[in-house]
Design a protein around this motif. Structure first.
Motif, PDB file in Angstrom:
ATOM      1  N   ASN A   1      42.820   4.736 -42.471  1.00 14.29           N
ATOM      2  CA  ASN A   1      44.058   4.570 -42.115  1.00 14.29           C
ATOM      3  C   ASN A   1      44.712   5.070 -40.709  1.00 14.29           C
ATOM      4  O   ASN A   1      45.852   5.648 -40.795  1.00 14.29           O
ATOM      5  CB  ASN A   1      44.958   5.038 -43.152  1.00 14.29           C
ATOM      6  CG  ASN A   1      46.353   4.287 -43.327  1.00 14.29           C
ATOM      7  OD1 ASN A   1      46.397   3.173 -42.932  1.00 14.29           O
ATOM      8  ND2 ASN A   1      47.323   5.142 -43.804  1.00 14.29           N
ATOM      9  N   GLY A   2      43.981   4.964 -39.842  1.00 14.60           N
ATOM     10  CA  GLY A   2      44.583   5.152 -38.411  1.00 14.60           C
ATOM     11  C   GLY A   2      44.235   6.622 -38.093  1.00 14.60           C
ATOM     12  O   GLY A   2      44.842   6.874 -36.887  1.00 14.60           O
ATOM     13  N   THR A   3      43.585   7.363 -38.616  1.00 12.35           N
ATOM     14  CA  THR A   3      43.384   8.743 -38.351  1.00 12.35           C
ATOM     15  C   THR A   3      42.539   8.630 -36.891  1.00 12.35           C
ATOM     16  O   THR A   3      41.594   8.012 -36.726  1.00 12.35           O
ATOM     17  CB  THR A   3      42.502   9.639 -39.393  1.00 12.35           C
ATOM     18  OG1 THR A   3      42.213  10.723 -38.962  1.00 12.35           O
ATOM     19  CG2 THR A   3      41.246   8.994 -39.566  1.00 12.35           C
ATOM     20  N   LYS A   4      42.846   9.698 -36.055  1.00 11.49           N
ATOM     21  CA  LYS A   4      42.198   9.911 -34.936  1.00 11.49           C
ATOM     22  C   LYS A   4      41.054  10.864 -34.861  1.00 11.49           C
ATOM     23  O   LYS A   4      40.158  11.024 -34.061  1.00 11.49           O
ATOM     24  CB  LYS A   4      43.206  10.612 -33.874  1.00 11.49           C
ATOM     25  CG  LYS A   4      44.424   9.851 -33.461  1.00 11.49           C
ATOM     26  CD  LYS A   4      45.323  10.306 -32.293  1.00 11.49           C
ATOM     27  CE  LYS A   4      46.514   9.760 -32.186  1.00 11.49           C
ATOM     28  NZ  LYS A   4      47.346  10.417 -31.092  1.00 11.49           N
ATOM     29  N   LEU A   5      40.620  11.264 -36.276  1.00 12.14           N
ATOM     30  CA  LEU A   5      39.467  12.011 -36.421  1.00 12.14           C
ATOM     31  C   LEU A   5      38.089  11.143 -36.145  1.00 12.14           C
ATOM     32  O   LEU A   5      36.994  11.830 -35.888  1.00 12.14           O
ATOM     33  CB  LEU A   5      39.536  12.447 -37.813  1.00 12.14           C
ATOM     34  CG  LEU A   5      38.222  13.558 -38.279  1.00 12.14           C
ATOM     35  CD1 LEU A   5      38.177  14.871 -37.315  1.00 12.14           C
ATOM     36  CD2 LEU A   5      38.402  13.906 -39.632  1.00 12.14           C
ATOM     37  N   ILE A   6      38.071   9.820 -36.520  1.00 14.05           N
ATOM     38  CA  ILE A   6      36.909   8.911 -36.498  1.00 14.05           C
ATOM     39  C   ILE A   6      37.258   7.914 -35.603  1.00 14.05           C
ATOM     40  O   ILE A   6      38.280   7.487 -35.404  1.00 14.05           O
ATOM     41  CB  ILE A   6      36.604   8.712 -37.921  1.00 14.05           C
ATOM     42  CG1 ILE A   6      37.503   8.163 -38.518  1.00 14.05           C
ATOM     43  CG2 ILE A   6      36.032   9.915 -38.822  1.00 14.05           C
ATOM     44  CD1 ILE A   6      37.021   7.492 -40.181  1.00 14.05           C
ATOM     45  N   THR A   7      35.985   7.378 -34.817  1.00 15.30           N
ATOM     46  CA  THR A   7      36.214   6.146 -34.460  1.00 15.30           C
ATOM     47  C   THR A   7      34.660   5.586 -34.467  1.00 15.30           C
ATOM     48  O   THR A   7      33.698   6.062 -35.311  1.00 15.30           O
ATOM     49  CB  THR A   7      36.225   6.400 -32.890  1.00 15.30           C
ATOM     50  OG1 THR A   7      36.599   5.130 -32.335  1.00 15.30           O
ATOM     51  CG2 THR A   7      35.338   7.043 -32.174  1.00 15.30           C
ATOM     52  N   SER A   8      34.400   4.366 -34.027  1.00 14.98           N
ATOM     53  CA  SER A   8      32.994   3.440 -34.308  1.00 14.98           C
ATOM     54  C   SER A   8      32.259   3.781 -32.635  1.00 14.98           C
ATOM     55  O   SER A   8      32.828   4.239 -31.655  1.00 14.98           O
ATOM     56  CB  SER A   8      33.299   2.112 -34.285  1.00 14.98           C
ATOM     57  OG  SER A   8      34.067   1.367 -33.288  1.00 14.98           O
ATOM     58  N   GLU A   9      30.989   3.420 -32.967  1.00 16.52           N
ATOM     59  CA  GLU A   9      29.990   3.285 -31.816  1.00 16.52           C
ATOM     60  C   GLU A   9      29.444   2.105 -31.662  1.00 16.52           C
ATOM     61  O   GLU A   9      29.954   1.105 -32.486  1.00 16.52           O
ATOM     62  CB  GLU A   9      29.107   4.760 -31.875  1.00 16.52           C
ATOM     63  CG  GLU A   9      29.637   5.882 -31.200  1.00 16.52           C
ATOM     64  CD  GLU A   9      29.928   5.519 -29.488  1.00 16.52           C
ATOM     65  OE1 GLU A   9      28.782   4.651 -28.943  1.00 16.52           O
ATOM     66  OE2 GLU A   9      30.303   6.044 -28.968  1.00 16.52           O
ATOM     67  N   LEU A  10      28.410   1.947 -30.824  1.00 15.95           N
ATOM     68  CA  LEU A  10      27.800   0.635 -30.804  1.00 15.95           C
ATOM     69  C   LEU A  10      27.391   0.140 -31.967  1.00 15.95           C
ATOM     70  O   LEU A  10      27.353  -1.018 -32.254  1.00 15.95           O
ATOM     71  CB  LEU A  10      26.450   0.838 -29.697  1.00 15.95           C
ATOM     72  CG  LEU A  10      25.846  -0.733 -29.336  1.00 15.95           C
ATOM     73  CD1 LEU A  10      26.773  -1.252 -28.529  1.00 15.95           C
ATOM     74  CD2 LEU A  10      24.838  -0.107 -28.285  1.00 15.95           C
ATOM     75  N   SER A  11      26.712   0.962 -32.831  1.00 18.33           N
ATOM     76  CA  SER A  11      25.772   0.531 -34.144  1.00 18.33           C
ATOM     77  C   SER A  11      27.204   0.726 -35.102  1.00 18.33           C
ATOM     78  O   SER A  11      27.817   1.587 -35.537  1.00 18.33           O
ATOM     79  CB  SER A  11      24.902   1.367 -34.416  1.00 18.33           C
ATOM     80  OG  SER A  11      24.305   1.201 -35.852  1.00 18.33           O
ATOM     81  N   GLN A  12      27.243  -0.620 -36.005  1.00 19.67           N
ATOM     82  CA  GLN A  12      27.885  -0.282 -37.449  1.00 19.67           C
ATOM     83  C   GLN A  12      27.458   0.641 -38.448  1.00 19.67           C
ATOM     84  O   GLN A  12      28.145   0.880 -39.435  1.00 19.67           O
ATOM     85  CB  GLN A  12      28.032  -1.808 -37.943  1.00 19.67           C
ATOM     86  CG  GLN A  12      28.947  -2.815 -37.049  1.00 19.67           C
ATOM     87  CD  GLN A  12      28.983  -4.131 -37.720  1.00 19.67           C
ATOM     88  OE1 GLN A  12      29.323  -4.246 -39.117  1.00 19.67           O
ATOM     89  NE2 GLN A  12      29.072  -5.246 -37.339  1.00 19.67           N
ATOM     90  N   SER A  13      26.237   1.176 -38.073  1.00 20.12           N
ATOM     91  CA  SER A  13      25.756   2.149 -39.078  1.00 20.12           C
ATOM     92  C   SER A  13      26.024   3.496 -38.469  1.00 20.12           C
ATOM     93  O   SER A  13      25.532   4.569 -38.937  1.00 20.12           O
ATOM     94  CB  SER A  13      24.252   2.041 -39.192  1.00 20.12           C
ATOM     95  OG  SER A  13      23.784   0.685 -39.699  1.00 20.12           O
ATOM     96  N   CYS A  14      27.206   3.595 -37.891  1.00 25.46           N
ATOM     97  CA  CYS A  14      27.407   5.040 -37.187  1.00 25.46           C
ATOM     98  C   CYS A  14      28.941   5.393 -37.308  1.00 25.46           C
ATOM     99  O   CYS A  14      29.767   4.289 -37.057  1.00 25.46           O
ATOM    100  CB  CYS A  14      27.085   5.027 -35.697  1.00 25.46           C
ATOM    101  SG  CYS A  14      27.574   6.605 -34.496  1.00 25.46           S
ATOM    102  N   VAL A  15      29.253   6.716 -37.636  1.00 23.74           N
ATOM    103  CA  VAL A  15      31.012   6.722 -37.414  1.00 23.74           C
ATOM    104  C   VAL A  15      30.840   7.881 -36.710  1.00 23.74           C
ATOM    105  O   VAL A  15      29.979   8.990 -36.851  1.00 23.74           O
ATOM    106  CB  VAL A  15      31.458   7.184 -38.816  1.00 23.74           C
ATOM    107  CG1 VAL A  15      30.815   8.135 -39.472  1.00 23.74           C
ATOM    108  CG2 VAL A  15      33.147   7.396 -38.666  1.00 23.74           C
ATOM    109  N   GLU A  16      31.827   8.218 -35.437  1.00 25.30           N
ATOM    110  CA  GLU A  16      31.705   9.248 -34.781  1.00 25.30           C
ATOM    111  C   GLU A  16      33.042  10.163 -35.310  1.00 25.30           C
ATOM    112  O   GLU A  16      34.150   9.643 -35.235  1.00 25.30           O
ATOM    113  CB  GLU A  16      32.040   8.836 -33.239  1.00 25.30           C
ATOM    114  CG  GLU A  16      31.959   9.875 -32.278  1.00 25.30           C
ATOM    115  CD  GLU A  16      31.762   9.389 -30.739  1.00 25.30           C
ATOM    116  OE1 GLU A  16      31.129   9.945 -29.693  1.00 25.30           O
ATOM    117  OE2 GLU A  16      32.413   8.410 -30.204  1.00 25.30           O
TER     118      GLU A  16
END
Length: 364
Positions: free
Chosen positions: A41-56
């Motif tokens: 819900n908009g947290t700055k703790l996580i984001t996406s990367e190139l693969s949809q099987s990854c959370v950063e």
């Protein structure tokens, strides 16, 4: 070239940790990042990367590695809980033991679409997961001294951080398969040996003017200046399964950057350094590095012990002595790659290895 150097206190630290998203039943990679981000819900703790099987996971900025060590397990549990709310688990390892990387869907967005257009098939191989360590520095010249220092220690840092021995269902006999996969990208691997910040700027300007890159962020070296954050960024390590291993590596990097500020970094020939990096990728902490200047071999564990002893006064000033000693614990207990192989020996299946990784990435 705009930069954020000096915007924050020097030598503060932060990390980016790339986590696999896996199905808890099949233990295979699963393209669930959009759901996990929605759960945030908009947290700055996580984001996406190139693969949809990854959370950063993007950590806050910490004064020292000891502060990061205290908070990192809780941050990982936050990411874990977001993932579980969408029916998936997070795994911290440089590569998935058996899922086919090229079958993982890629995320959208202008940047990623440009990467895919530029890299072609190579982009589809990049279901790999790294640890990026950031240390703030006061100015560009300090950044270059730090990068040159870190580059000289990349082989040891790679040996310590090996955590991807399995790939597409097989033991590759490498400690870090991820590194060799990522080296298919252009402008990856060891950085050039820059003489000054002006030298670095001239290098980037030439690449931009030639149409090779849009900006400096397309140089994905093992260590690089990150102008926007005002940091130097170490990019070579695999993401670590155990958060204490991450803290140990951060302490080592923080101390090396502080040491680099005291004077000129010794020159390490990138050609020779790449030979030692290969030994680290292949053999981890069992590697024998070759000191080309002295004409002798140095065992990786001996190098780690000597470096920790050398950096103890800096670690004491930074308050991260315990985390720096964690480097020796990695050498004694085993790297992530060694521990994954031990898990496979115990359970006899790569699905069991994934279970081990899930249990140790964000334990309660």
């Amino acid at each position: 070239m705009e930069s954020g150097f000096g915007a924050t206190a020097p030598y503060t630290v932060g990390v980016e940790e790339e986590f696999q998203l896996v199905d808890p039943i099949s233990r295979a990679l699963t393209p669930a990042v959009e759901g996990v981000l929605a759960a945030g819900n908009g947290t700055k703790l996580i984001t996406s990367e190139l693969s949809q099987s990854c959370v950063e996971m993007l950590s806050p900025v910490f004064a020292s590695a000891s502060d990061l060590a205290r908070e990192l397990p809780g941050l990982r549990r936050e990411v874990r809980d977001l993932a579980r709310s969408r029916g998936v688990e997070i795994v911290a390892a440089g590569a998935h033991p058996f899922s086919e990387p090229t079958e993982q869907p890629l995320t959208s967005g202008a940047h990623n679409l440009r990467v895919v257009e530029e890299m072609g098939w190579v982009a589809r191989t990049q279901a790999i997961y790294g640890l990026h360590v950031h240390v703030a520095v006061p100015d560009g010249d300090a950044a270059i001294r730090a990068i040159n220092t870190l580059a000289g220690y990349v082989p040891l840092l790679v040996a310590l951080s090996n955590n991807s021995p399995f790939w597409r269902g097989s033991d590759t006999r490498l400690g870090s398969t991820r590194i060799k996969v990522f080296e298919m990208f252009p402008r990856s691997g060891l950085p050039p040996a820059f003489r000054s910040w002006e030298d670095f700027e001239d290098h980037i300007e030439a690449l931009v003017d030639s149409g090779s890159i849009p900006d400096y962020s397309w140089c994905w070296w093992d260590a690089r200046p990150h102008q926007r954050f005002g940091t130097v960024e170490l990019r070579s390590p695999d993401v670590q399964t155990d958060a204490s291993y991450t803290a140990a590596l951060v302490a080592l990097v923080q101390c090396l950057v502080v040491e680099a500020a005291a004077g000129e970094a010794p020159f390490t020939d990138p050609v020779y350094n790449s030979e030692n990096k290969w030994r680290a990728v292949r053999y981890g902490m069992d590697a024998d590095f070759y000191d080309f200047a002295a004409g002798r071999e140095v065992q990786a564990r001996s190098m780690a012990r000597a470096l920790v002893e050398e950096l103890r006064p800096i670690a004491q000033d930074l308050g991260c002595q315990e985390e720096l000693i964690g480097v020796l614990e990695i050498a004694e207990l085993g790297t992530g790659a060694e521990l994954q192989r031990a898990a496979f020996a115990r359970c006899g299946s790569l699905e069991g290895v994934v279970d081990y990784l899930i249990a140790n990435t964000a334990p309660d």
